[in-house]
Design an enzyme around this catalytic site. Sequence first.
Site, PDB file in Angstrom:
ATOM      1  N   GLY A 147      -2.328  -7.855  43.343  1.00 50.34           N
ATOM      2  CA  GLY A 147      -3.143  -6.705  42.998  1.00 50.34           C
ATOM      3  C   GLY A 147      -2.379  -5.708  42.169  1.00 50.34           C
ATOM      4  O   GLY A 147      -1.321  -6.019  41.600  1.00 50.34           O
ATOM      5  N   GLY A 148      -2.924  -4.470  42.102  1.00 48.13           N
ATOM      6  CA  GLY A 148      -2.266  -3.442  41.308  1.00 48.13           C
ATOM      7  C   GLY A 148      -0.920  -3.044  41.872  1.00 48.13           C
ATOM      8  O   GLY A 148      -0.025  -2.598  41.157  1.00 48.13           O
ATOM      9  N   PHE A 149      -0.755  -3.216  43.202  1.00 45.95           N
ATOM     10  CA  PHE A 149       0.507  -2.865  43.853  1.00 45.95           C
ATOM     11  C   PHE A 149       1.579  -3.908  43.564  1.00 45.95           C
ATOM     12  O   PHE A 149       2.741  -3.580  43.308  1.00 45.95           O
ATOM     13  CB  PHE A 149       0.262  -2.768  45.362  1.00 45.95           C
ATOM     14  N   GLY A 150       1.201  -5.173  43.563  1.00 46.45           N
ATOM     15  CA  GLY A 150       2.137  -6.256  43.331  1.00 46.45           C
ATOM     16  C   GLY A 150       1.665  -7.514  44.020  1.00 46.45           C
ATOM     17  O   GLY A 150       0.532  -7.604  44.523  1.00 46.45           O
ATOM     18  N   PRO A 151       2.497  -8.555  44.108  1.00 49.78           N
ATOM     19  CA  PRO A 151       2.102  -9.824  44.731  1.00 49.78           C
ATOM     20  C   PRO A 151       1.988  -9.701  46.245  1.00 49.78           C
ATOM     21  O   PRO A 151       2.641  -8.871  46.874  1.00 49.78           O
ATOM     22  CB  PRO A 151       3.242 -10.760  44.341  1.00 49.78           C
ATOM     23  N   LYS A 196       2.921  -7.423  51.290  1.00 48.94           N
ATOM     24  CA  LYS A 196       2.601  -6.868  49.974  1.00 48.94           C
ATOM     25  C   LYS A 196       3.886  -6.249  49.399  1.00 48.94           C
ATOM     26  O   LYS A 196       4.448  -5.314  49.965  1.00 48.94           O
ATOM     27  CB  LYS A 196       1.504  -5.813  50.074  1.00 48.94           C
ATOM     28  N   ASP A 202     -11.361   3.613  46.236  1.00 46.36           N
ATOM     29  CA  ASP A 202     -11.220   2.326  45.539  1.00 46.36           C
ATOM     30  C   ASP A 202     -11.857   1.218  46.377  1.00 46.36           C
ATOM     31  O   ASP A 202     -11.307   0.120  46.490  1.00 46.36           O
ATOM     32  CB  ASP A 202      -9.741   2.019  45.289  1.00 46.36           C
ATOM     33  N   GLY A 250      -2.044 -13.962  46.607  1.00 47.47           N
ATOM     34  CA  GLY A 250      -2.804 -13.077  45.736  1.00 47.47           C
ATOM     35  C   GLY A 250      -1.907 -12.067  45.051  1.00 47.47           C
ATOM     36  O   GLY A 250      -0.697 -12.011  45.284  1.00 47.47           O
TER      37      GLY A 250
END
Length: 661
Positions: free
Chosen positions: A504-508, A523, A621, A502
């Site tokens: 997200g906003g943080f990274g892969p 993450k 969030d 996956g």
Amino acid sequence: MLPISMRFVFLPIVCYITATILRFAEISVAEDTLSRYQVINDSRTLVSAGGKFQLGFFSPGISKNRYLGIWYNIPTQTIVWVANRNNPLNDSFGVLKIGDDGNLILVGHTGSVTWSTNIRNMPSKITVAQLLDSGNLVLRDERGGKTETYLWQSFDHPCDTLLAGMKLGWNLRTGLNRYLTSWESTDDPSPGSFSYGIELHELPQPVLRRNSVKQYRAPPWDGLQISGVKPNHVFKNNFITKSEEVYYEFDLRDDLTWLVLHYSGVLQRVIWNNQSLEWIFIKKHPSDSESYGQCGPNAICTVNDAQICSCLAGNMPKSSQVWDTFVWSGGCVRKNPLNCPKGEGFVKLKGVEIPDLLQFRMNTSMTLKECKMECLKNCSCTAYANSNTTGGGIGCLLWYGDLIDIKRFTESGNQNLYVRVTASELADSRKKRQLVLVMVAASIALVLLLLASGIIWKRRTQTQGTWQDILSGDEENLELPIFNIDTIAKATNNFSYSNKIGEGGFGPVYKGQLSTGQEIAVKRLSENSKQGLNEFKNEVILIAKLQHRNLVRLLGCCIQGEERILIYEYMPNGSLSSFIFGPDNTRNSLEWRRRFDIISGIARGLLYLHRDSRLRIIHRDLKASNVLLDNEMNPKISDFGIARTFGGDQLLAKTRTVVGT
């Protein structure tokens, strides 16, 4: 007698034939060859077969005089040779033609010969003149075809320019000396004050003079190359020494280049730029530190060095006061007189241009060791060197008296010079060498020590990361394992795409497996991440201090170099959003009881965050994609990057930025 009507019939035919003959005469003149009964005048030129050079009449600068010359056939007219440089024409009626005796002659409007090839006892009177693609104007026997056996050639009579393939030097059989002479000025091509040519010694060397005074001595040929001159892609230097000839020449590699002796006395190497259509100066001699004898006797000139002049070993400035004002022409004198031959020796100067050949002797059969012994035998001998550096060095050069015009280049050459010193100076020199060796050894040891320290520090930094720098004082009571980047890379198969589960906003996010067999979720902060260091720091601090069955558990982190990585427990069922918004079969797999348990678990997790944990935390969030499901479908709240803590009695807070989903 033809009737009048017939005359009118034949008249156009005669005119046509005459015009055709004249037209073909012009075409032949426009080619590269001038034959008998053809002429070159002010409106016609010769052009070499490849179109590189042109011969014709010109006026230099603002002068109104006319000269016969050769120039490059390019947009910028560049004169490379002048025939009548001593006898200009004062009008435009000059004519170049083949004379009755076969010589090439330049005739003025009065019929007088202004210039001629002036060959006596011409072997053939049937000759032609031809302009070659090399820029060489040659006179040859018309019946001989295109042969390189010329009766006369302009390359044997250079002016101020040396072209590729042109010889600068001597024909020892005929006594012909080919050398350059500058123009008098930019408007006057007559011979100026400066000349540049090969001076014949046992070891020939190129010299630039102003009248009879030396201005510059070019580096001699050391058997392999011109000292201090590196090979280049523009041209190749050649120095030929044979029984009948001694000369220098250069061959073109790719670019158009030539050597010109400017009327100011500067020898310039010029190259043509096809992009800007102009000549570019790439080298000039003498440069600021190349003037002949600039440092005076018994001194060495280091080209392009801040301190240009320095005394040779065993010498000191003749006048220290004058020397300190950067006036070095007085040179240096011996500190102590030579005490021949008691204990004297030699100091080696590496990669230098040898002194001028004023008082010297050469023996081409001696070895360097024999040369040294020969110099020691003679108390007047002040230095020695190999005469040829080929094959490690052969031959012997011996100097007597003062040593003048020694140069050291930034590009080290092959030539070494051995300068004579007294026994005490030789001992001092050895002590200095030993001191230098000790200092070099100490410097190397220090560098190695610093390098080893740096490697150790780097490894520690890589292992420990920059944890304290990241947390900046927030690490109190925080116990969290720190992983090495190599461990994480191995666990995720070097962050393989097949391990990616996956983003997200943080990274892969990658699935991984530690050496213990434990599955983990990794993450990794991306360079293009919308979140950054603050969010990373926030998540590490908050999750590390939280313990609840409905909150995702942080196993550790990695802070190494630019890497920022979080390691979580692996949730095999992924996020809640895949069940709610996924395909129909996935959505239908959640029965009502399971949905209720998930909702209850999320509520328990939020209750813990808002009321029961030691930190009061607002997630900010919370959404289906941030709720993960373990193998038993238990929900766990994740992604605390933008969460915010509150005081125990705080009910209201303000924020400067809009966050959340």
